[in-house]
Design an enzyme around this catalytic site. Structure first.
Site, PDB file in Angstrom:
ATOM      1  N   SER A 117       0.810  -1.217   0.000  1.00 30.98           N
ATOM      2  CA  SER A 117       0.000   0.000   0.000  1.00 30.98           C
ATOM      3  C   SER A 117       0.845   1.269   0.000  1.00 30.98           C
ATOM      4  O   SER A 117       0.343   2.350  -0.335  1.00 30.98           O
ATOM      5  CB  SER A 117      -0.949   0.009   1.203  1.00 30.98           C
ATOM      6  OG  SER A 117      -0.240  -0.199   2.414  1.00 30.98           O
ATOM      7  N   ASP A 391      -3.208   5.778  11.942  1.00 30.53           N
ATOM      8  CA  ASP A 391      -2.379   5.433  10.779  1.00 30.53           C
ATOM      9  C   ASP A 391      -1.186   6.382  10.730  1.00 30.53           C
ATOM     10  O   ASP A 391      -1.293   7.516  10.247  1.00 30.53           O
ATOM     11  CB  ASP A 391      -3.192   5.514   9.490  1.00 30.53           C
ATOM     12  CG  ASP A 391      -2.404   5.029   8.273  1.00 30.53           C
ATOM     13  OD1 ASP A 391      -1.207   4.741   8.414  1.00 30.53           O
ATOM     14  OD2 ASP A 391      -3.003   4.952   7.175  1.00 30.53           O
ATOM     15  N   HIS A 394       0.990   5.254   6.449  1.00 32.66           N
ATOM     16  CA  HIS A 394       0.737   5.814   5.123  1.00 32.66           C
ATOM     17  C   HIS A 394       0.855   7.336   5.177  1.00 32.66           C
ATOM     18  O   HIS A 394       1.083   7.921   6.233  1.00 32.66           O
ATOM     19  CB  HIS A 394      -0.644   5.378   4.624  1.00 32.66           C
ATOM     20  CG  HIS A 394      -0.781   3.898   4.526  1.00 32.66           C
ATOM     21  ND1 HIS A 394      -1.408   3.139   5.502  1.00 32.66           N
ATOM     22  CD2 HIS A 394      -0.336   3.022   3.591  1.00 32.66           C
ATOM     23  CE1 HIS A 394      -1.359   1.865   5.162  1.00 32.66           C
ATOM     24  NE2 HIS A 394      -0.697   1.762   4.015  1.00 32.66           N
TER      25      HIS A 394
END
Length: 418
Positions: A117, A391, A394
């Protein structure tokens, strides 16, 4: 989308983003020879973050390719200072990113990102940067039709731009992230015939469903032939190697003829990366294909549980990337006179060692140190509907991955000058 199986490999559907863009006149790219000269013989990865009110390079709200998990502003992030930093190398000036020039130079080519990702992070970023360059030619009117499993967006100007999104891509979820080992997405800028592809693979090597369970095979890359034919390949893996417990997506690890319940993760990573390196050495024609390896993208978790993939609800006043609005510091240690840079993460040492032993030419996109400074650039709690916890892995789009692509563009200019 129901899981599908290909030759024993596990895949949770195809993510397809097909773009048809027939651009008219008006996208004339200026010469980049002076920019290439400025970037030559310069370490692009040591430098400082400079506040720049002209940033970001594009408005994410006008880019149709940004999934919820990366769209921090749309998800309610109140500050925007993290968008307004420009990377400035210590020894030279980074050439201006020119999307029209990149479209022209790579006319008729395929650019493929292969990885997890974080590869998707960079892929989406580059798609938005090129979309902004293409959309500058004329006003765009967009109409969207939603459906199951496919949604479409049609852009009408003096040319047509059609976007088809698989619903599994739109509804990016934590469960999909955990279980999708390899999938493919693509974007086509047709007048330039530039195909921008994401091949999603968690480890580069295979995870195969066998009788004993899911086996991580350190010396197997059954679907690597799909990567052949691309003119630019950008590889990445590391993030999922550290996961344990419920977040671990394999049950056993196999090295040669021996199968183990577990293995030192850095050792396993090194063995798998060596398998990838042997494949590149044996299969890539350097006269036809440029190869990059995306360096280790740092996380900013304070909790070991979070680092290993467990969902941990943020506590009031917690550390990590929550409520961070400024870089940790402006400059990498070397640029600030710290004597050669911060200590090298062991996983980055593995990457450098494996690449250094290869016979094929592989360019390291050495993003670790400059990204380590950007604790402010993660989604944190602004990862969108259905996303639990924090998160700090990312990156928001627009944001830091734009700099990765900007530097990669400068490196490509360097290569064309040599």
């Amino acid at each position: 989308m129901a899981p599908s199986r290909h030759a024993g490999l596990i895949c949770h559907g195809w993510w397809v983003v097909a773009i048809t863009l027939a651009a008219g006149a008006g996208l004339q790219a200026p010469s980049s020879s002076s920019a290439a000269a400025a970037a030559a013989a310069c370490d692009l990865f040591q430098g400082r973050w400079v506040a720049d009110k002209s940033y970001p390079l594009y408005d994410a709200s006008t880019c149709p390719f940004v999934p919820d998990v990366f769209d921090c502003r749309r998800n309610g992030r109140p500050d925007d200072d993290y968008l307004k930093f420009r990377w400035s190398p210590a020894g030279c000036q980074l050439p201006r990113f020119d999307g029209a020039d990149l479209l022209r130079r790579w006319r008729g080519k395929t650019v493929m990102f292969v990885g997890d990702s974080l590869s998707m992070n960079q892929w989406v970023s580059l798609a938005c940067m090129l979309h902004a360059a293409a959309a500058a030619a004329a006003p765009v009117r967009a109409t969207m039709t939603t459906g199951e499993p496919v949604s479409s967006v049609r852009f009408e100007v003096e040319f047509n731009l059609e976007l088809v999104l698989a619903s599994s891509f739109i509804r990016w979820s934590r469960e999909l992230t955990r279980s999708a080992f390899w999938c493919l997405s693509s974007k086509t800028f047709q007048d330039y015939d530039l195909l921008l592809v994401l091949y999603h693979t968690t480890f580069l090597v295979d995870v195969v469903q066998e009788g004993i369970g899911r086996v991580l095979k350190l010396d197997s890359m059954r679907n690597a032939s799909v990567w052949l034919g691309a003119h630019l390949l950008v590889f990445n893996t590391w993030h999922w190697w550290t996961y344990r417990g419920a977040s671990q997506v394999w049950d056993y690890v196999q090295d040669g003829n021996r199968t183990y319940r577990d293995m030192d993760r850095l050792t396993a990573f090194s063995k798998a990366l060596s398998t990838w390196a042997r494949w590149v050495d044996a299969n890539i024609d350097a006269s036809k294909t440029r190869v990059f390896y995306q360096g280790i993208s740092p996380s900013h978790y304070m909790s070991k549980q979070q680092q290993e993939g467990e969902v941990v609800q943020p506590a009031a006043g917690a550390g990590s990337c929550l409520k961070q609005t400024r870089p940790l510091q402006e400059a990498t240690d070397a640029a600030a006179g710290g004597g050669g840079g911060a200590s090298l993460p062991p996983e980055q040492g593995v990457v450098r060692g494996v690449i250094g032993a290869m016979t094929a030419k592989v360019s390291l996109l050495d993003i670790t140190a400059l990204s380590q400074l950007r604790i402010d650039a993660h989604p944190s709690v602004y990862g969108g509907p259905g996303r639990d916890g924090m998160d700090c892995t990312h990156w928001c789009i627009a944001g830091l991955p734009d700099t990765w692509n900007h530097i990669m563009y400068a490196m490509l200019l360097q290569m064309q000058q040599t």
